[in-house]
Design an enzyme around this catalytic site. Sequence first.
Site, PDB file in Angstrom:
ATOM      1  N   TRP A 149       4.001   1.004   7.064  1.00  9.49           N
ATOM      2  CA  TRP A 149       2.724   0.333   7.132  1.00  9.49           C
ATOM      3  C   TRP A 149       2.915  -1.048   6.207  1.00  9.49           C
ATOM      4  CZ3 TRP A 149      -0.358  -0.876   2.860  1.00  9.49           C
ATOM      5  CH2 TRP A 149      -0.080  -0.100   1.565  1.00  9.49           C
ATOM      6  N   GLU A 179      -2.881  -0.762  -9.582  1.00 11.04           N
ATOM      7  CA  GLU A 179      -1.794  -0.852  -8.857  1.00 11.04           C
ATOM      8  C   GLU A 179      -1.152  -2.347  -9.022  1.00 11.04           C
ATOM      9  OE1 GLU A 179      -0.547   1.002  -6.878  1.00 11.04           O
ATOM     10  OE2 GLU A 179      -2.187   2.690  -6.500  1.00 11.04           O
ATOM     11  N   GLU A 234       5.174   0.718  -3.616  1.00 13.49           N
ATOM     12  CA  GLU A 234       4.028   0.523  -4.322  1.00 13.49           C
ATOM     13  C   GLU A 234       3.335  -0.795  -4.343  1.00 13.49           C
ATOM     14  OE1 GLU A 234       2.163   2.461  -6.236  1.00 13.49           O
ATOM     15  OE2 GLU A 234       2.855   4.672  -5.876  1.00 13.49           O
ATOM     16  N   HIS A 262       0.516  -1.597  -2.160  1.00 10.57           N
ATOM     17  CA  HIS A 262      -1.004  -1.071  -2.649  1.00 10.57           C
ATOM     18  C   HIS A 262      -1.518  -2.097  -3.140  1.00 10.57           C
ATOM     19  CE1 HIS A 262       1.029   3.344  -2.883  1.00 10.57           C
ATOM     20  NE2 HIS A 262       1.513   2.953  -1.786  1.00 10.57           N
ATOM     21  N   GLU A 272       1.187  10.160 -10.390  1.00 15.05           N
ATOM     22  CA  GLU A 272       1.042   9.886  -8.995  1.00 15.05           C
ATOM     23  C   GLU A 272       0.180  10.854  -8.354  1.00 15.05           C
ATOM     24  OE1 GLU A 272       2.418   6.784  -8.597  1.00 15.05           O
ATOM     25  OE2 GLU A 272       3.915   7.172  -7.223  1.00 15.05           O
ATOM     26  N   THR A 315      -3.085   9.614  -8.968  1.00 17.59           N
ATOM     27  CA  THR A 315      -3.520   8.199  -7.815  1.00 17.59           C
ATOM     28  C   THR A 315      -3.796   8.787  -6.488  1.00 17.59           C
ATOM     29  OG1 THR A 315      -1.156   7.728  -7.677  1.00 17.59           O
ATOM     30  CG2 THR A 315      -2.460   6.488  -9.289  1.00 17.59           C
ATOM     31  N   ASP A 347       1.033   7.752   0.744  1.00 10.14           N
ATOM     32  CA  ASP A 347       2.093   7.155   0.069  1.00 10.14           C
ATOM     33  C   ASP A 347       2.085   7.845  -1.344  1.00 10.14           C
ATOM     34  OD1 ASP A 347       2.785   5.389   1.708  1.00 10.14           O
ATOM     35  OD2 ASP A 347       2.573   3.715   0.375  1.00 10.14           O
ATOM     36  N   GLU A 348       1.059   7.728  -2.158  1.00 11.56           N
ATOM     37  CA  GLU A 348       1.038   8.355  -3.505  1.00 11.56           C
ATOM     38  C   GLU A 348       1.644   9.966  -3.721  1.00 11.56           C
ATOM     39  OE1 GLU A 348       0.999   6.096  -5.679  1.00 11.56           O
ATOM     40  OE2 GLU A 348      -0.650   4.628  -5.341  1.00 11.56           O
ATOM     41  N   HIS A 355       5.025  10.104  -3.083  1.00  9.85           N
ATOM     42  CA  HIS A 355       5.693   9.824  -4.593  1.00  9.85           C
ATOM     43  C   HIS A 355       5.523  11.073  -5.566  1.00  9.85           C
ATOM     44  CE1 HIS A 355       4.990   5.476  -3.427  1.00  9.85           C
ATOM     45  NE2 HIS A 355       5.980   5.972  -2.817  1.00  9.85           N
TER      46      HIS A 355
HETATM   47 FE   LIG Z   1       2.030   5.526  -7.314  1.00 12.79          FE
HETATM   48 FE   LIG Z   2       0.350   3.036  -5.998  1.00 15.17          FE
END
Ligand SMILES: [Fe+2]
Ligand SMILES: [Fe+2]
Length: 362
Positions: A61, A104, A142, A145, A195, A198, A227-228, A231
């Site tokens: 995305w 971020e 990242e 974000h 991570e 977050t 996403d976090e 990660h």
């Molecule tokens: Fe992160």
């Molecule tokens: Fe992030």
Amino acid sequence: MASTLSCGSKNVNYETFVPRREVHPQVTHSMPAEKIEIFKSLEWWAEKNILTLLKPVETCWQAQDFLPDPASDGFYEQVRELRERAKEIPDDYLVALVGDMITEEALPTYQTMINTADGVRDETGASLTSWAIWTRAWTAEENRHGDLLNKYLYLTGRVDMRQIEKTIQYLIGSGMDPRTENSPYLGFIYTSFQERATFISHGNTARLAKQHGDINLAKICGTIASDEKRHATAYTKVIEKLFEIDPDETVKAFAEMMRKKITMPAHLMYDGRDDNLFDHFSAVAQRLGVYTANDYADIVDFLVETWKVKELTGISAEGRKAQDFVCGLPARVRKLEERAQATAKEAPNIPFTWIFDRHVKL
Ligand SMILES: [Fe+2]
Ligand SMILES: [Fe+2]
């Protein structure tokens, strides 16, 4: 013991660009040199197990997928709708979201931090080791974000963008003090924790955005949260592997990071006025349930569980001490939190420059 940032020159008033902040004595290169070989030998493993957790750019995305399209005729209408929805968002929620966005946006600091780690740093800026490829691609993921949250918050018209931008500039200038000592053991324990933190915090801002009727914002925060999570999985796997091949050093590193306590990446934040800005932002996030002391305890629990710390055998006496310490930590954090809640005084309302000095309860 804490010391203050200092760059030695008498001719430059460095506080004008790097605010005076307490940092710990700076310990460097504490990992024994021979341990670097472990990370070299894990190159192939990292390629198979960690790089596979990245997403191809073509299927990722992008911020634009969630924002009004400035090239379309409907742009102004889309912006009007976004602003209409954002009108219902309460100020305390905005403070929590702005704090997350600023965190971020200090991404250059986090890439730098990972690149301080011996044995895994990107030695050239374009290194082809698995570790370096991961770090650059992680950074690139990242980077979306902060972009997305920043543009969204800008368009709402609800926040003081200039104050926010100043806070970001101060924060990047200040750096961070995670006390990971150039050690990838300490560093990846930090990122495993962070991570996941977050992931939890963006997940909670998503949930609350939905409650406040902003479905688009809920989608934005939820997408970032996923996403976090990916990660967090990658960093947690690295430590899982280290537990497999070097359990004694790894459990000691885990306990060491937990004893130091995980300081959030944006703990040095400053807006040019509030000397306790990070504590104030954290208090709001805690009160709203965006990120709480119980979340902290849950993360430790999760990591103890995932890394099977309780089942570790064949470790040194020091390793066993570390094992006992981390296994007992979640219960201690929860008890301390209960006591703190029981004795908590009525919180004051304070102004936040990020929202034009409107007052928010801590
Ligand atoms: Fe992160
Ligand atoms: Fe992030």
